[in-house]
Write a protein that holds these residues in place. Structure first.
Motif, short mmCIF file in Angstrom:
data_model
loop_
_atom_site.label_atom_id
_atom_site.label_comp_id
_atom_site.label_asym_id
_atom_site.label_seq_id
_atom_site.Cartn_x
_atom_site.Cartn_y
_atom_site.Cartn_z
N THR A 1 -27.85 11.79 17.49
CA THR A 1 -28.50 13.01 18.76
C THR A 1 -28.84 14.56 18.64
N ILE A 2 -28.76 15.09 17.50
CA ILE A 2 -29.01 16.50 17.02
C ILE A 2 -29.91 16.36 15.89
N CYS A 3 -30.18 15.98 15.02
CA CYS A 3 -31.48 16.18 13.96
C CYS A 3 -31.49 14.77 13.16
N SER A 4 -32.90 14.56 12.95
CA SER A 4 -33.45 13.78 12.47
C SER A 4 -32.85 13.85 10.41
N LYS A 5 -32.42 14.66 10.28
CA LYS A 5 -32.26 15.14 8.91
C LYS A 5 -31.38 14.82 8.51
N ARG A 6 -30.24 14.68 9.36
CA ARG A 6 -29.23 13.64 9.38
C ARG A 6 -28.84 11.88 9.01
N ASN A 7 -29.48 11.87 7.96
CA ASN A 7 -30.11 10.72 8.11
C ASN A 7 -29.20 9.68 6.83
N LYS B 1 -35.33 25.90 7.90
CA LYS B 1 -34.88 24.47 8.11
C LYS B 1 -35.23 23.48 7.33
N ASP B 2 -36.68 23.78 6.57
CA ASP B 2 -37.42 22.55 5.78
C ASP B 2 -36.23 22.42 5.14
N ILE C 1 -29.76 22.83 15.31
CA ILE C 1 -30.09 23.31 16.74
C ILE C 1 -30.09 22.99 17.26
N GLN C 2 -27.94 22.61 17.70
CA GLN C 2 -27.30 22.83 19.13
C GLN C 2 -26.13 24.27 18.76
N THR C 3 -26.91 24.40 20.21
CA THR C 3 -25.61 25.78 20.80
C THR C 3 -24.37 25.11 21.63
N ALA D 1 -35.86 24.48 18.48
CA ALA D 1 -36.36 23.72 17.73
C ALA D 1 -35.99 24.60 16.10
N ARG D 2 -35.21 25.95 16.44
CA ARG D 2 -34.64 26.34 14.60
C ARG D 2 -33.53 26.10 15.18
#
Length: 306
Positions: free
Chosen positions: A41-47, A187-188, A217-219, A175-176
């Motif tokens: 639910t947070i970041c698509s890089k976590r794959n 981020k990249d 990206i979540q606080t 987005a950061r």
């Protein structure tokens, strides 16, 4: 007599190694939870877990008697993320928790759950989404029990209410990537630093007060939101589902304490004392009482009697 709420296990909000994640869900398959939410639910890089891996895991958990729901990203930024979202929404077997309005649109006409990040703040929004297929909604974490009471009185027929009852509060998305920024990384090229913080990166103020946690990206809140002490009020409000948000350690014990209290097998005061020893920093429940979120009204009430 009020109906006993079911227990759900929210999606894992952190970046865990694949083996850790699979071991965790093997343990949860035997835990007394009724509903399990799966997905990133947070970041698509976590794959490390691919979409097909989530589908296979869902089959195993469903075979263990769990209701499985696929959770979607809260913030979509790329076409590749939209493709994965479409696959989840078109799975044809399990319900989907929509965490943004794009997912709501894709689920239109099919039964779905609205996550807390959809921001349902009034009964008009709830009724609108119910006409589009909403079957369960997660009450926004920053609203009070008084607001929930009003919403429950006006809730459309056939819609269940789920309450975020335990876990670090999801407060904001950006987005950061704040975890990457904390290490002066773009981020990249984040080097997947989230893997180093299985419960998020806790922040402290200059007076050493721990008040936030960074999770990509979540606080989040540094303190763990805990509504177990409010169980009787939750029952009276007619809440259908209590959500436990996974943490890196002791989640099974947390589930056991909630389940034992709901079933009347464990004394509530004893359970609350044990639960306080299982959280990373400490507990809070201020939002529930219409106060500052990081306050712990239950603790304050206890200290006033000492």
């Amino acid at each position: 007599m009020h109906t006993q709420p079911k227990l759900s296990l929210g999606p894992v909000l952190y970046y865990w190694a694949k083996d850790q994640l699979l071991d965790f869900y093997e343990e949860m398959a035997a835990a007394p939870v009724d509903i399990i939410y799966l997905g990133e639910t947070i970041c698509s890089k976590r794959n490390l877990m691919r979409t097909d891996d989530w589908f296979s895991l869902a089959e195993r958990l469903a075979a263990a008697g769990k209701e499985v729901v696929f959770s979607t990203l809260a913030l979509l930024e790329a076409e590749s993320e939209l493709k994965r979202l479409r696959r989840l929404c078109e799975n044809g077997v399990h319900m989907v928790e929509a965490n943004d309005m794009g997912a709501v649109q894709l689920m239109r006409g099919k039964p779905f759950v609205a996550g807390h990040s959809v921001n349902i703040y009034n009964d008009r929004t709830l009724s609108l989404l119910a006409r589009q297929g909403l079957r369960r909604w997660v009450f926004p974490v920053e609203l009070s029990s008084q607001t929930l009471q009003t919403m429950q009185e006006r809730r459309p027929a056939g819609v269940e209410t789920e309450l975020f009852a335990f876990g670090r509060l999801p407060l904001a998305y950006s987005a950061r990537c704040f975890t990457a920024r904390a290490f002066n990384l773009p981020k990249d090229d984040c080097q997947y630093r989230c893997l180093d913080f299985p419960d998020g990166l806790t922040l402290a103020a200059q007076d050493d007060t721990r008040f936030l946690a960074l999770n990509g990206i979540q606080t989040q809140s540094a303190h763990t939101f805990n509504l177990l002490p409010e169980l009787e009020q939750v029952r009276a409000l007619g809440v259908d589902v209590l959500r436990i948000s996974p943490q890196a350690n002791h989640t099974a014990k947390v589930v056991g304490l909630f389940s034992g209290c709901i079933k009347g097998e464990i004394d509530l005061i004893t359970a609350c004392e044990k639960l306080e020893r299982l959280v990373p920093v400490g507990s809070c429940n201020g939002y529930w009482h219409g106060a500052a979120g990081m306050e712990n009204r239950a603790q304050a009430a206890a200290e006033s009697l000492m």
